[in-house]
Each structure stands twice: as structure tokens, then as C-alpha cells.
Design an enzyme around this catalytic site. Structure first.
Site, PDB file in Angstrom:
ATOM      1  N   CYS A 136      61.291  31.523   3.475  1.00  0.00           N
ATOM      2  CA  CYS A 136      62.082  30.482   2.816  1.00  0.00           C
ATOM      3  C   CYS A 136      61.363  29.973   1.570  1.00  0.00           C
ATOM      4  CB  CYS A 136      62.347  29.334   3.779  1.00  0.00           C
ATOM      5  SG  CYS A 136      63.240  27.974   3.001  1.00  0.00           S
ATOM      6  N   CYS A 139      61.640  26.192   0.900  1.00  0.00           N
ATOM      7  CA  CYS A 139      60.792  25.352   1.751  1.00  0.00           C
ATOM      8  C   CYS A 139      59.324  25.455   1.318  1.00  0.00           C
ATOM      9  CB  CYS A 139      60.867  25.782   3.217  1.00  0.00           C
ATOM     10  SG  CYS A 139      62.489  26.252   3.778  1.00  0.00           S
ATOM     11  N   ASP A 140      58.848  26.655   1.007  1.00  0.00           N
ATOM     12  CA  ASP A 140      57.399  26.872   0.900  1.00  0.00           C
ATOM     13  C   ASP A 140      56.867  27.113  -0.514  1.00  0.00           C
ATOM     14  OD1 ASP A 140      57.308  26.607   3.625  1.00  0.00           O
ATOM     15  OD2 ASP A 140      57.454  28.749   4.024  1.00  0.00           O
TER      16      ASP A 140
END
Ligand SMILES: Cc1cc2nc3c(=O)[nH]c(=O)nc-3n(C[C@H](O)[C@H](O)[C@H](O)COP(=O)(O)OP(=O)(O)OC[C@H]3O[C@@H](n4cnc5c(N)ncnc54)[C@H](O)[C@@H]3O)c2cc1C
Length: 315
Positions: A136, A139-140
């Protein structure tokens, strides 16, 4: 482990755009609605900028989903945060069972479980998930400020990931087995990026690192030679697969494991409806999923009134 004795009118599984819209439409029909989901927002949360949801020229996926959630909260929708493992029919009820064994019963069920990332089989990958390996980018990506990273894949998800990373990471390697298949709109965004280097015709074979990732080994598919990239992060963006296993013994699915639905969102089993990315509906978009969620709720309502026609599978 709990067994809820209530027989709900509609159980909706999935709290993405399709499930949340279904919840609003069903609740507005004064039905007893139970929404069971792992989270609120689904894949839309991964989209930093949504530019194609009507009414908003620009909105982040998170903001859009917050608005969906607020709209659901206006109505009497019971919510349970859980992971449904199976759905089965016993007499006239559909029983959903969670990982912990909790059971819920519904007269109808709407499956709106969307899609999840396809995983990759390369040596060392599973061991380093969360330690440099990510599925992701939204997200990261912020974890890799000024680092060198790689993105594996060539579709819209991969290009979106490269686009996000190009302004955070120092260098972005874009690795794909064949030519990029993303939409022109996405490709345009990375066209002039000076810190993206493409490895087309390569596959990821191994990642290494003791505690955290430090390199990725690629194989050239035409001559078998290998290249090692010194990277701190690697993003696997090779597409999505439908979350339809929970109804695999209940309704018909196609070869891609999508739930086969007719244009009124009914499935091969009366009383079971499905909406959004988990189905055979041709386009996988927020606006389409929301529209399908609305249709599924209205179809379930008609079914409960005994008015619904069970259409022949048609998409
Ligand atoms: C990186 C990225 C960017 C995107 N950008 C855009 C964009 O700009 N515009 C656009 O229109 N679309 C975009 N999309 C596509 C869009 O996000 C999807 O089409 C849409 O979210 C599908 O909605 P859905 O409700 O069908 O499924 P999902 O959004 O996948 O939601 C599924 C829901 O079901 C839940 N769930 C799954 N399995 C279970 C289970 N077993 N038990 C309980 N709950 C379960 C999940 O937690 C989730 O809440 C993007 C997708 C990605 C990945």
C-alpha cells in the site's frame, strides 16, 4: 463467540463505497440493517486524490469516505467491525460467521467486499512485509523520505504508487514484466519525472535484508541476466483480486472469482445480492460501486416485499 438471535432484514458485508451506499438506501426503506465490515472506506482510502466523483472536482479518498460514513450515521444502521469468513443458507436465513465464530442472521445479504491486493511469490518477500515490503503506497510511502524504492507492476495501481513516491523518495525504480498497461491519464503524471527509472521486461525474484529490506534482485526476462537494486522499500502493485471466497459455495463466480450479478445486483441464489468491485460489473470505480450499492439495496428491499424479479445473470 456470540450468536445474535435477531433475524435482520439485510446484512451488508463490506464498508466501502458500495456497502456504505447500500446501507443508506436500505435504512431509508426503514429496514433492519446490519453492516459487518473490516473497516470503513475500503480501497477508496488508498486514493490520495479522487478527481472523478461527481460533485467534487477534487477530494481525497479519506475525506470522501468520511462523508459517506457521516451519511450512514444519520440512519439507524447497526455496525459490527469483523472479518466475515463464510456465508451460508440455513432454511430461510443467511448466516454470516466471523473469524471469532460470531454469527449473524439475515433474511437477505448484500456482499460488497471489494478487492484486495494480489500478492507476489518472490523469495524473502513475506518475511520482510512491514520491514520495507509494502502492498500500500498511500499508507507507507511517507516512511521512505529520500530513500531509494522500487514499485513492481505496470497498471493503474503501480503508476499511482510511483506518482506518490516520486515526490517523497530519492529514486523510484518501476519494474514490470511487460509494457505499462495503465491509463494515459496516470502515465501522463509520471512522464517527466526525473527520479523514476523503468525496468520493463524484468521480474522481481528475490528481496534481501536481515531486519529490514536492503536490496531487490530482478531477472531480465529476455536474456536471464540479473540486476540488484539497493532499495529500502519495495511496493508490490500487481493488481487486485475479488474478496469473494466467503460465498464461493453459495453463488456463481466467473473465472476471475468475481461474483456474477445481473443488472439488478441479484446473484445466482435468490436473497443474495452483490455490489461493487467484488462483482462482474464492468468498471471498478467509486461512483460505479456506490451506484451498484444503491441498486443492490433497492433490489433486496423488493425481494423482501416479494416483488423483486430474480433476473437472469446478465453482466
Ligand atoms: C490506489 C487506488 C486508487 C484508486 N483511485 C480511484 C479514483 O481516483 N477514482 C475512483 O473512482 N476509483 C478509484 N479506485 C477504485 C475504487 O477505490 C474502488 O472501485 C472502490 O473502492 C470499490 O468499492 P467497493 O465498496 O466495491 O469495495 P472496496 O472499496 O474494496 O471495499 C470493500 C469493503 O469490504 C470490507 N471487507 C472485505 N472483505 C471482508 C470480509 N471478509 N468481512 C468483512 N468485511 C470485508 C473491506 O474492509 C472494505 O471495507 C482506486 C483504487 C485503488 C486501489
Amino acid at each position: 463467540m456470540d450468536a445474535d438471535p435477531t433475524l435482520h432484514d439485510i446484512i451488508i458485508v463490506g464498508g466501502g463505497p458500495a456497502g456504505l451506499t447500500a446501507a443508506v438506501y436500505a435504512a431509508r426503506k426503514m429496514l433492519d440493517v446490519l453492516l459487518i465490515t473490516q473497516n470503513i472506506g475500503g480501497q477508496a482510502l488508498y486514493s490520495l486524490d479522487v478527481e472523478n466523483y461527481m460533485g467534487y472536482q477534487f477530494i481525497s479518498g479519506q475525506d470522501l469516505m468520511d462523508r459517506f460514513e457521516k451519511q450512514v450515521e444519520k440512519y439507524n444502521v447497526k455496525k459490527v467491525f469483523s472479518d466475515v469468513k463464510s456465508v451460508e443458507k440455513i432454511n430461510d436465513a443467511f448466516i454470516t460467521r466471523s473469524e471469532k465464530g460470531d454469527e449473524y442472521r439475515g433474511k437477505t445479504v448484500i456482499i460488497a467486499t471489494g478487492k484486495k491486493s494480489r500478492t507476489l511469490n518472490a523469495k524473502g518477500l513475506d518475511r520482510l512485509i512491514g520491514r520495507g515490503v509494502s502492498y500500500c503506497a498511500t499508507c507507507d510511502a511517507p516512511l521512505f523520505m529520500d530513500s531509494d524504492v522500487a514499485v513492481v507492476g505496470g497498471g493503474n495501481s503501480a503508476i499511482t504508487a510511483a506518482y506518490e513516491l516520486m515526490s517523497i523518495a530519492r529514486k523510484v525504480y518501476l519494474v514490470n514484466r511487460s509494457a505499462l498497461k495503465a491509463d494515459e491519464l496516470y502515465l501522463e503524471k509520471i512522464r517527466d519525472a526525473r527520479n523514476i527509472e523503468r525496468f520493463v521486461g524484468y521480474e522481481l525474484v528475490e528481496v534481501t535484508g536481515d531486519d529490514v529490506l536492503n536490496s531487490a534482485m530482478l531477472r531480465n526476462l529476455s536474456d536471464g541476466s540479473s540486476v540488484t537494486l539497493p532499495v529500502a522499500g519495495i511496493f508490490i502493485e500487481i493488481g487486485l483480486i475479488p474478496n469473494s471466497e466467503i460465498v464461493k459455495d453459495l453463488v456463481s463466480r466467473n473465472k476471475k472469482d468475481e461474483i456474477m450479478v445481473s443488472c439488478d445486483c441479484s446473484t445466482s441464489l435468490p436473497g443474495v445480492f452483490a455490489a461493487g468491485d467484488v462483482t462482474t460489473v464492468p468498471e471498478k470505480q467509486i461512483i460505479v460501486a456506490a451506484g451498484e450499492g444503491a441498486k443492490a439495496a433497492i433490489s433486496a428491499y423488493k425481494y423482501l416485499l416479494n416483488e423483486g424479479e430474480h433476473a437472469v445473470i446478465g453482466y
